[in-house]
Motif scaffolding. Structure first.
Motif, PDB file in Angstrom:
ATOM      1  N   ALA A   1       2.426 -12.135  -0.613  1.00 45.57           N
ATOM      2  CA  ALA A   1       2.409 -13.377   0.339  1.00 45.57           C
ATOM      3  C   ALA A   1       3.073 -13.234   1.917  1.00 45.57           C
ATOM      4  O   ALA A   1       2.629 -13.733   3.140  1.00 45.57           O
ATOM      5  CB  ALA A   1       3.111 -14.661  -0.452  1.00 45.57           C
TER       6      ALA A   1
ATOM      7  N   ASP B   1       0.950 -10.575   9.807  1.00 44.34           N
ATOM      8  CA  ASP B   1      -0.583 -10.379   9.597  1.00 44.34           C
ATOM      9  C   ASP B   1      -0.627  -9.528  10.382  1.00 44.34           C
ATOM     10  O   ASP B   1      -1.426  -7.881  10.075  1.00 44.34           O
ATOM     11  CB  ASP B   1      -0.531 -11.267  10.390  1.00 44.34           C
ATOM     12  CG  ASP B   1      -2.116 -11.741   9.477  1.00 44.34           C
ATOM     13  OD1 ASP B   1      -2.409 -12.254   8.808  1.00 44.34           O
ATOM     14  OD2 ASP B   1      -2.998 -11.842  10.559  1.00 44.34           O
TER      15      ASP B   1
ATOM     16  N   TYR C   1     -11.381  -4.695   1.320  1.00 42.15           N
ATOM     17  CA  TYR C   1     -10.176  -4.082   0.075  1.00 42.15           C
ATOM     18  C   TYR C   1     -11.186  -4.397  -0.931  1.00 42.15           C
ATOM     19  O   TYR C   1     -11.313  -3.559  -2.174  1.00 42.15           O
ATOM     20  CB  TYR C   1      -9.399  -5.365  -0.278  1.00 42.15           C
ATOM     21  CG  TYR C   1      -7.862  -5.217   0.983  1.00 42.15           C
ATOM     22  CD1 TYR C   1      -7.432  -3.718   0.707  1.00 42.15           C
ATOM     23  CD2 TYR C   1      -7.207  -5.884   1.973  1.00 42.15           C
ATOM     24  CE1 TYR C   1      -6.538  -3.484   2.017  1.00 42.15           C
ATOM     25  CE2 TYR C   1      -7.245  -6.230   3.062  1.00 42.15           C
ATOM     26  CZ  TYR C   1      -5.858  -4.495   2.808  1.00 42.15           C
ATOM     27  OH  TYR C   1      -4.947  -4.015   3.975  1.00 42.15           O
TER      28      TYR C   1
ATOM     29  N   ALA D   1      -5.000 -17.939  13.641  1.00 40.45           N
ATOM     30  CA  ALA D   1      -5.272 -18.729  12.595  1.00 40.45           C
ATOM     31  C   ALA D   1      -5.391 -18.471  11.622  1.00 40.45           C
ATOM     32  O   ALA D   1      -4.660 -19.214  10.378  1.00 40.45           O
ATOM     33  CB  ALA D   1      -6.950 -19.471  13.151  1.00 40.45           C
TER      34      ALA D   1
ATOM     35  N   VAL E   1      -0.752  -6.212   8.292  1.00 46.12           N
ATOM     36  CA  VAL E   1      -1.844  -5.905   7.313  1.00 46.12           C
ATOM     37  C   VAL E   1      -3.467  -5.042   7.608  1.00 46.12           C
ATOM     38  O   VAL E   1      -4.584  -4.572   7.161  1.00 46.12           O
ATOM     39  CB  VAL E   1      -1.925  -7.600   6.743  1.00 46.12           C
ATOM     40  CG1 VAL E   1      -3.715  -7.575   5.889  1.00 46.12           C
ATOM     41  CG2 VAL E   1      -1.025  -7.735   5.142  1.00 46.12           C
ATOM     42  N   ARG E   2      -3.197  -6.143   9.103  1.00 46.27           N
ATOM     43  CA  ARG E   2      -4.298  -5.686  10.180  1.00 46.27           C
ATOM     44  C   ARG E   2      -4.404  -4.542  10.144  1.00 46.27           C
ATOM     45  O   ARG E   2      -5.835  -3.366  10.388  1.00 46.27           O
ATOM     46  CB  ARG E   2      -3.837  -6.565  11.707  1.00 46.27           C
ATOM     47  CG  ARG E   2      -5.021  -8.175  11.067  1.00 46.27           C
ATOM     48  CD  ARG E   2      -5.180  -8.455  12.357  1.00 46.27           C
ATOM     49  NE  ARG E   2      -4.366 -10.027  12.759  1.00 46.27           N
ATOM     50  CZ  ARG E   2      -5.920 -10.663  12.318  1.00 46.27           C
ATOM     51  NH1 ARG E   2      -6.961 -10.431  12.210  1.00 46.27           N
ATOM     52  NH2 ARG E   2      -4.943 -11.879  12.434  1.00 46.27           N
TER      53      ARG E   2
ATOM     54  N   GLY F   1     -12.849 -13.479  10.638  1.00 41.32           N
ATOM     55  CA  GLY F   1     -11.770 -13.242  11.082  1.00 41.32           C
ATOM     56  C   GLY F   1     -12.267 -14.807  12.392  1.00 41.32           C
ATOM     57  O   GLY F   1     -11.498 -14.482  13.131  1.00 41.32           O
ATOM     58  N   ALA F   2     -13.140 -15.482  12.079  1.00 46.32           N
ATOM     59  CA  ALA F   2     -13.456 -16.677  13.236  1.00 46.32           C
ATOM     60  C   ALA F   2     -11.874 -17.343  13.587  1.00 46.32           C
ATOM     61  O   ALA F   2     -11.501 -17.940  12.162  1.00 46.32           O
ATOM     62  CB  ALA F   2     -14.781 -16.905  13.294  1.00 46.32           C
ATOM     63  N   GLN F   3     -12.199 -17.950  14.337  1.00 45.56           N
ATOM     64  CA  GLN F   3     -11.089 -18.915  14.394  1.00 45.56           C
ATOM     65  C   GLN F   3     -11.225 -19.989  13.695  1.00 45.56           C
ATOM     66  O   GLN F   3     -12.599 -20.183  13.964  1.00 45.56           O
ATOM     67  CB  GLN F   3     -10.918 -19.590  15.560  1.00 45.56           C
ATOM     68  CG  GLN F   3     -10.104 -18.293  16.660  1.00 45.56           C
ATOM     69  CD  GLN F   3      -8.612 -17.826  16.763  1.00 45.56           C
ATOM     70  OE1 GLN F   3      -8.466 -18.675  16.359  1.00 45.56           O
ATOM     71  NE2 GLN F   3      -9.042 -16.476  16.943  1.00 45.56           N
TER      72      GLN F   3
ATOM     73  N   MET G   1      -1.433  -9.053  -3.213  1.00 46.95           N
ATOM     74  CA  MET G   1      -0.461  -8.670  -1.880  1.00 46.95           C
ATOM     75  C   MET G   1       0.771  -9.588  -1.726  1.00 46.95           C
ATOM     76  O   MET G   1       0.197 -11.154  -2.008  1.00 46.95           O
ATOM     77  CB  MET G   1      -1.933  -9.242  -0.737  1.00 46.95           C
ATOM     78  CG  MET G   1      -3.004  -7.765  -0.737  1.00 46.95           C
ATOM     79  SD  MET G   1      -3.979  -8.098   0.675  1.00 46.95           S
ATOM     80  CE  MET G   1      -5.250  -7.424  -0.092  1.00 46.95           C
TER      81      MET G   1
ATOM     82  N   MET H   1     -10.132 -10.387   3.146  1.00 45.94           N
ATOM     83  CA  MET H   1     -10.227 -10.132   1.700  1.00 45.94           C
ATOM     84  C   MET H   1     -11.605  -9.412   1.587  1.00 45.94           C
ATOM     85  O   MET H   1     -11.036  -8.249   0.906  1.00 45.94           O
ATOM     86  CB  MET H   1      -9.500 -10.976   0.490  1.00 45.94           C
ATOM     87  CG  MET H   1      -8.705 -10.083   0.125  1.00 45.94           C
ATOM     88  SD  MET H   1      -7.615 -10.377   0.066  1.00 45.94           S
ATOM     89  CE  MET H   1      -7.544 -12.529  -0.427  1.00 45.94           C
TER      90      MET H   1
ATOM     91  N   TRP I   1      -3.606  -1.854   7.697  1.00 43.98           N
ATOM     92  CA  TRP I   1      -4.117  -1.571   6.991  1.00 43.98           C
ATOM     93  C   TRP I   1      -5.499  -1.797   7.484  1.00 43.98           C
ATOM     94  O   TRP I   1      -6.327  -0.704   6.279  1.00 43.98           O
ATOM     95  CB  TRP I   1      -3.484  -2.128   5.811  1.00 43.98           C
ATOM     96  CG  TRP I   1      -1.275  -1.413   5.793  1.00 43.98           C
ATOM     97  CD1 TRP I   1      -0.897  -1.077   6.856  1.00 43.98           C
ATOM     98  CD2 TRP I   1      -1.358  -2.999   4.907  1.00 43.98           C
ATOM     99  NE1 TRP I   1       0.446  -1.435   5.911  1.00 43.98           N
ATOM    100  CE2 TRP I   1       0.611  -2.211   4.787  1.00 43.98           C
ATOM    101  CE3 TRP I   1      -1.751  -2.954   3.219  1.00 43.98           C
ATOM    102  CZ2 TRP I   1       1.456  -2.271   4.363  1.00 43.98           C
ATOM    103  CZ3 TRP I   1      -0.350  -3.229   3.022  1.00 43.98           C
ATOM    104  CH2 TRP I   1       1.356  -2.765   2.936  1.00 43.98           C
ATOM    105  N   LEU I   2      -5.454  -2.835   7.286  1.00 41.22           N
ATOM    106  CA  LEU I   2      -7.905  -3.040   7.162  1.00 41.22           C
ATOM    107  C   LEU I   2      -7.794  -2.357   8.346  1.00 41.22           C
ATOM    108  O   LEU I   2      -8.817  -2.153   8.412  1.00 41.22           O
ATOM    109  CB  LEU I   2      -7.282  -4.368   6.840  1.00 41.22           C
ATOM    110  CG  LEU I   2      -8.544  -5.278   7.352  1.00 41.22           C
ATOM    111  CD1 LEU I   2      -8.766  -5.092   5.555  1.00 41.22           C
ATOM    112  CD2 LEU I   2      -8.673  -6.725   7.894  1.00 41.22           C
TER     113      LEU I   2
ATOM    114  N   GLU J   1      -4.762 -17.472  -2.728  1.00 35.04           N
ATOM    115  CA  GLU J   1      -3.487 -16.673  -2.702  1.00 35.04           C
ATOM    116  C   GLU J   1      -3.939 -15.667  -2.101  1.00 35.04           C
ATOM    117  O   GLU J   1      -5.165 -14.754  -1.758  1.00 35.04           O
ATOM    118  CB  GLU J   1      -2.852 -16.373  -3.846  1.00 35.04           C
ATOM    119  CG  GLU J   1      -2.093 -17.355  -4.842  1.00 35.04           C
ATOM    120  CD  GLU J   1      -1.618 -17.126  -5.854  1.00 35.04           C
ATOM    121  OE1 GLU J   1      -0.789 -16.698  -6.215  1.00 35.04           O
ATOM    122  OE2 GLU J   1      -2.362 -17.680  -7.225  1.00 35.04           O
ATOM    123  N   ARG J   2      -3.046 -14.377  -1.906  1.00 37.45           N
ATOM    124  CA  ARG J   2      -3.445 -13.361  -1.107  1.00 37.45           C
ATOM    125  C   ARG J   2      -3.068 -12.702  -3.056  1.00 37.45           C
ATOM    126  O   ARG J   2      -3.231 -11.911  -2.930  1.00 37.45           O
ATOM    127  CB  ARG J   2      -2.464 -12.787  -0.370  1.00 37.45           C
ATOM    128  CG  ARG J   2      -2.198 -13.141   1.061  1.00 37.45           C
ATOM    129  CD  ARG J   2      -1.747 -12.152   1.650  1.00 37.45           C
ATOM    130  NE  ARG J   2      -1.510 -12.948   3.169  1.00 37.45           N
ATOM    131  CZ  ARG J   2      -1.103 -12.067   4.805  1.00 37.45           C
ATOM    132  NH1 ARG J   2      -0.427 -11.072   4.812  1.00 37.45           N
ATOM    133  NH2 ARG J   2      -1.069 -12.868   5.598  1.00 37.45           N
ATOM    134  N   GLY J   3      -4.952 -11.819  -2.423  1.00 33.31           N
ATOM    135  CA  GLY J   3      -4.800 -11.759  -3.710  1.00 33.31           C
ATOM    136  C   GLY J   3      -6.708 -11.269  -4.227  1.00 33.31           C
ATOM    137  O   GLY J   3      -6.941 -12.475  -3.817  1.00 33.31           O
TER     138      GLY J   3
END
Lengths: 145, 169
Positions: B130, B134, A85, A3, B137-138, B167-169, B128, A82, B140-141, B7-9
Motif C-alpha cells: 500500500a 504512485d 495488471y 486523485a 507504480v505508474r 485514470g479520470a479525475q 501490492m 489495476m 511500472w504500469l 486494497e492494492r491487489g
C-alpha cells in the motif's frame, strides 16, 4: 497529491476500508458508523474527513443527520488502474489453459512425466507456437487503432 | 460495488480442466512455461530458467519489439508442491523490477491450487504494498502497457470503466 494517490492513501487504512464496506450496504450516519468500532466520534469523523477529501464519501446536505454515502467513481479509477495488471495475467491464463490441454493429452497418451520433475532445462521448446494459433489465440494485430 | 478493489491487489480465479499436479508443473517446469510468454513476440533465444527453491529465481525474457525486451518471472518465497506457490513477481533488472535490498516493495503473487476431482481451481492473488509511491507504480504500469496487448487492455478498461476514461479525475 493527485486523485488516485489520494484514493490509495485513503484506502490504506483498515478502519477506513471497513467504513467503506459498511457504506456499500447503504447510507449511514456518523453515529451508526462509529457503533461497531467502540471508537470515539471524533476519531470516526477524522477517518471520514480523509475519505471525503479523497472523494470516496459525501455527506447529505438537507437532512439533519447528514448521512454519509459511498461514492464509487474513485474506486472505478482504482479498478481501471489495476486493469493492465489483471489483463497481463488473464491473457496468460488463457494460454495456460491451452498448455494444460496438451499436457493432459500427453499424459493420457502415456508420456507421463512425474510432477516432481523440475530440473532446470536449457531447451527452448517451440511447440507452443502452434497453440498460439488456437481458439483463444492472440488478438489480431490491427494497424488502425 | 463489492467488486471494487479496496486494497492494492486483486484475485483471479479459474477452474482448469487438468489435475493440479499438472497445473503446478505448468507453473514451475521451464519446459512448460511457454504460456507465460507474450504470444505476439519473437521467440527468445534465452532459455526459460527455473530454480525452484525458496529464494531461487524464475526468469524468462519478454520480447515486445526489436528494440524492447525485458525479463520477467519471479523469486520464490514459498513452495508447497501441487498446492501453493508464492513468489515476488518480476525480475532483478526486469519488469516489474525487483530490488533485493527492498523486499517491502515486492509485488507478491500467491497461486493456490484446489483439487476439484480431475479439475483444479486456481486462485491467483497479486498483492501490492500500500505504501508504494504512485509515481513508481505508474512507471511500472507504463512499461507493462507496452507489452503488446494494448488493444486487449483498451477493451478491458472500457468494459470496467463504462464511459469514464481510465485514470479520470
Amino acid at each position: 497529491m493527485d486523485a488516485l494517490s489520494a484514493t490509495f492513501a485513503a484506502l490504506a487504512d483498515p478502519t477506513r476500508r471497513s467504513i467503506l464496506a459498511h457504506l456499500a450496504r447503504g447510507e449511514a450516519t456518523v453515529n451508526e458508523l462509529a457503533a461497531p468500532y467502540a471508537m470515539s466520534l471524533p476519531s470516526v469523523s477524522r477517518h471520514l474527513k480523509v475519505l471525503e477529501k479523497a472523494g470516496l464519501v459525501t455527506k447529505g446536505r438537507s437532512a439533519q443527520w447528514r448521512p454519509c454515502r459511498l461514492e464509487v467513481t474513485p474506486l472505478q479509477s482504482v479498478d481501471a488502474w489495476m486493469a493492465p495488471y489483471r489483463a497481463f495475467f488473464e491473457h496468460r491464463f488463457d494460454r495456460l489453459e491451452e498448455r494444460l490441454k496438451t499436457m493432459v493429452a500427453e499424459r493420457e497418451a502415456g508420456f507421463t512425466k512425474p510432477a516432481a520433475a523440475t530440473e532446470p532445462s536449457h531447451r527452448v521448446n517451440a511447440e507452443l507456437t502452434d497453440i498460439d494459433a488456437g481458439e483463444s489465440g492472440p488478438p489480431q494485430q490491427s494497424k488502425e487503432r | 460495488m463489492a467488486t471494487h478493489a479496496l486494497e492494492r491487489g486483486f484475485t483471479l480465479k479459474r477452474v482448469l480442466d487438468a489435475p493440479r499436479d499438472l497445473v503446478f508443473q505448468a507453473w514451475t517446469d521451464p519446459e512448460c512455461l511457454q504460456w507465460f510468454f507474450n504470444d505476439r513476440m519473437a521467440t527468445p533465444s534465452d532459455p526459460i530458467v527455473v530454480d525452484l527453491r525458496v529464494g531461487g529465481e524464475w526468469r524468462q525474457k519478454m520480447i515486445i519489439r526489436d528494440d524492447l525486451e525485458f525479463f520477467t518471472g519471479g523469486i520464490y518465497r514459498e513452495i508447497v508442491p501441487v498446492e501453493r506457490l508464492v513468489f515476488t513477481w518480476g525480475a532483478v533488472g526486469g519488469w516489474p523490477p525487483i530490488d533485493r535490498d527492498h523486499p517491502e516493495n515486492d509485488l507478491v503473487v500467491t497461486v493456490t491450487l484446489h483439487a476439484l476431482g480431475e479439475s483444479t481451481e486456481m486462485v491467483f492473488h497479486l498483492a501490492m504494498p500500500a505504501h508504494l509511491s504512485d509515481e513508481r507504480v505508474r512507471e511500472w504500469l507504463a512499461m507493462g502497457i507496452r507489452d503488446g496487448w494494448s488493444e486487449t487492455l483498451d477493451r478491458l478498461v472500457a468494459s470496467l470503466n463504462g464511459a469514464a476514461p481510465a485514470g479520470a479525475q
